[in-house]
Design a protein around this motif. Structure first.
Motif, PDB file in Angstrom:
ATOM      1  N   ALA A 133       0.859  -1.191   0.000  1.00 25.80           N
ATOM      2  CA  ALA A 133       0.000   0.000   0.000  1.00 25.80           C
ATOM      3  C   ALA A 133       0.888   1.231   0.000  1.00 25.80           C
ATOM      4  CB  ALA A 133      -0.914   0.010   1.229  1.00 25.80           C
ATOM      5  N   ASN A 134       0.407   2.285  -0.650  1.00 25.52           N
ATOM      6  CA  ASN A 134       1.125   3.561  -0.576  1.00 25.52           C
ATOM      7  C   ASN A 134       0.976   4.179   0.802  1.00 25.52           C
ATOM      8  OD1 ASN A 134       2.173   3.707  -3.217  1.00 25.52           O
ATOM      9  ND2 ASN A 134       0.187   4.385  -3.998  1.00 25.52           N
ATOM     10  N   ASP A 135      -0.208   3.988   1.390  1.00 22.67           N
ATOM     11  CA  ASP A 135      -0.487   4.523   2.723  1.00 22.67           C
ATOM     12  C   ASP A 135      -0.628   3.357   3.702  1.00 22.67           C
ATOM     13  OD1 ASP A 135      -0.488   7.306   1.927  1.00 22.67           O
ATOM     14  OD2 ASP A 135      -2.401   6.919   0.936  1.00 22.67           O
ATOM     15  N   ASP A 136      -1.622   3.397   4.583  1.00 24.39           N
ATOM     16  CA  ASP A 136      -1.772   2.343   5.585  1.00 24.39           C
ATOM     17  C   ASP A 136      -2.196   1.022   4.941  1.00 24.39           C
ATOM     18  OD1 ASP A 136      -1.528   4.690   6.966  1.00 24.39           O
ATOM     19  OD2 ASP A 136      -3.129   4.272   8.400  1.00 24.39           O
ATOM     20  N   PRO A 137      -1.474  -0.055   5.188  1.00 31.24           N
ATOM     21  CA  PRO A 137      -1.926  -1.364   4.705  1.00 31.24           C
ATOM     22  C   PRO A 137      -2.960  -1.943   5.674  1.00 31.24           C
ATOM     23  CG  PRO A 137       0.112  -1.637   5.909  1.00 31.24           C
ATOM     24  CD  PRO A 137      -0.196  -0.156   5.920  1.00 31.24           C
ATOM     25  N   SER A 138      -3.694  -2.918   5.224  1.00 26.81           N
ATOM     26  CA  SER A 138      -4.591  -3.626   6.140  1.00 26.81           C
ATOM     27  C   SER A 138      -3.794  -4.670   6.913  1.00 26.81           C
ATOM     28  CB  SER A 138      -5.724  -4.303   5.375  1.00 26.81           C
ATOM     29  OG  SER A 138      -5.207  -5.382   4.593  1.00 26.81           O
ATOM     30  N   PHE A 139      -4.312  -5.054   8.057  1.00 24.06           N
ATOM     31  CA  PHE A 139      -3.695  -6.108   8.867  1.00 24.06           C
ATOM     32  C   PHE A 139      -3.585  -7.396   8.044  1.00 24.06           C
ATOM     33  CE2 PHE A 139      -4.479  -9.538  12.154  1.00 24.06           C
ATOM     34  CZ  PHE A 139      -3.198  -9.512  12.691  1.00 24.06           C
ATOM     35  N   GLU A 140      -4.655  -7.713   7.306  1.00 26.94           N
ATOM     36  CA  GLU A 140      -4.672  -8.937   6.519  1.00 26.94           C
ATOM     37  C   GLU A 140      -3.607  -8.919   5.425  1.00 26.94           C
ATOM     38  OE1 GLU A 140      -7.290  -7.082   7.254  1.00 26.94           O
ATOM     39  OE2 GLU A 140      -8.316  -8.410   8.690  1.00 26.94           O
TER      40      GLU A 140
END
Length: 337
Positions: free
Chosen positions: A91-98
């Protein structure tokens, strides 16, 4: 087998707290941002949440262990362009936990505690630890800083590059590449000292002042500017510049009327690829400064003493030392008569 050879000159550039390199003894047990962590062997699969952690691992020669990256403000350092293109950007910004867990990391290296922390936007450290995934947060975001205040946190004492060197050294120990860690610290230490010496050699005004503008939620509203104790505060202190913003918050919002009244001699503006807010665009920043009836009358704007700096350098990262260099070099081209 690792081979380590340092001259006395190189060794003398290291902070006193750093010893010459030696092989890591596992498990590595550390207190990291208030959490006890234990790493049983060199991590083979790492996901980074934050550009700082990514670039430090690349600088330590550990790109082969990085299986995914996220949270980017600027293009990767030029020397790592080819390497970085081979690694998935989750991700460019926040990734997901998954998305992070799906890469099956044995370590998650983190730049900001607000991404992976007690109320992390990605996850808490416990969520990763319950899955047997170790986490490491860069000390620059928690040493001398209270992140429980929300937002970007509040510095409890001034940021120091010692926290950058600490992060480099601890990661080098975790991955058993101490020689690379000490070489990187030596290089950064020398660059820091050179920038400070350059500024000292200049005929700068005794009460030279500045403001660092990171971004704004919209052009014309109160901008996010650097407080006294973060990375920009470190740069200003080292180069003999007075910060016109007196807050201890990392990035307080302050009205343009108040900034114009303080009338800084220099304005440093952040350049970034991120486009979360209109003022993320550096050209939009410049246009606003030159055309707004309040800001256009400021001394720094009228005299074109506006310095562009990588947004990533304005955070407490390895790039802060590069920012120190670029600011010293910019000052060397300016006239204050």
């Amino acid at each position: 087998m690792k081979h380590v050879c340092y001259s006395l000159i190189a060794a003398s550039l290291l902070p006193a707290s750093f010893a010459l390199a030696s092989d890591t003894t596992y498990p590595v047990n550390l207190t990291n941002c208030g959490v006890e962590i234990s790493v049983a062997s060199p991590p083979e699969q790492t996901v980074t949440v934050g550009q700082s952690a990514t670039e430090i691992l690349y600088s330590l020669g550990l790109a082969d262990s990085v299986v995914g990256t996220s949270v980017w403000f600027n293009p990767v350092l030029p020397q790592f362009t080819d390497v970085n293109e081979q690694i998935e950007r989750i991700a460019n910004d926040d990734p997901s936990f998954e998305a992070v867990v799906n890469k099956r990391p044995d370590l998650v290296a983190v730049q900001y505690e607000w991404h992976v922390g007690p109320t992390g936007s990605v996850a808490s450290r416990d969520q990763f630890h319950e899955l047997g995934i170790a986490t490491y947060i860069m000390p620059a975001d928690c040493d001398t800083k209270d992140n429980s205040t929300g937002g970007d946190g509040t510095r409890t004492a001034a940021f120091s590059t010692e926290s950058i060197y600490k992060g480099i050294t601890e990661l080098a120990e975790i991955y058993d590449v101490q020689d690379a860690g000490e070489a990187l610290v030596t290089d950064l230490n020398a660059r820091e000292e050179h920038a400070i010496n350059l500024a000292s050699s200049l005929d700068l005004p005794e009460d030279l002042s500045a403001v660092f503008w990171f971004s704004s939620t919209d052009l014309g509203v109160s901008p996010f500017v650097a407080g006294q104790l973060g990375a920009p505060g470190y740069m200003m202190d080292k180069l003999g510049i007075r910060n016109v913003i007196e807050s201890d918050e990392e990035w307080p919002t302050v009205g343009w009327e108040s900034i114009a009244k303080a009338d800084p001699d220099v304005i440093v503006i952040a350049a970034m690829d991120r486009r979360r807010f209109p003022a993320d665009d550096i050209e939009a920043k410049r246009e606003f400064l030159h055309n707004d009836p309040v800001t256009s009358e400021m001394t720094a704007v009228r005299n074109n003493r506006i310095v562009e700096m990588d947004a990533h350098a304005m955070s407490a990262t390895m790039r802060s030392i590069y920012g120190l260099e670029s600011l010293a070099e910019a000052l060397s081209t300016m006239s204050f008569n």
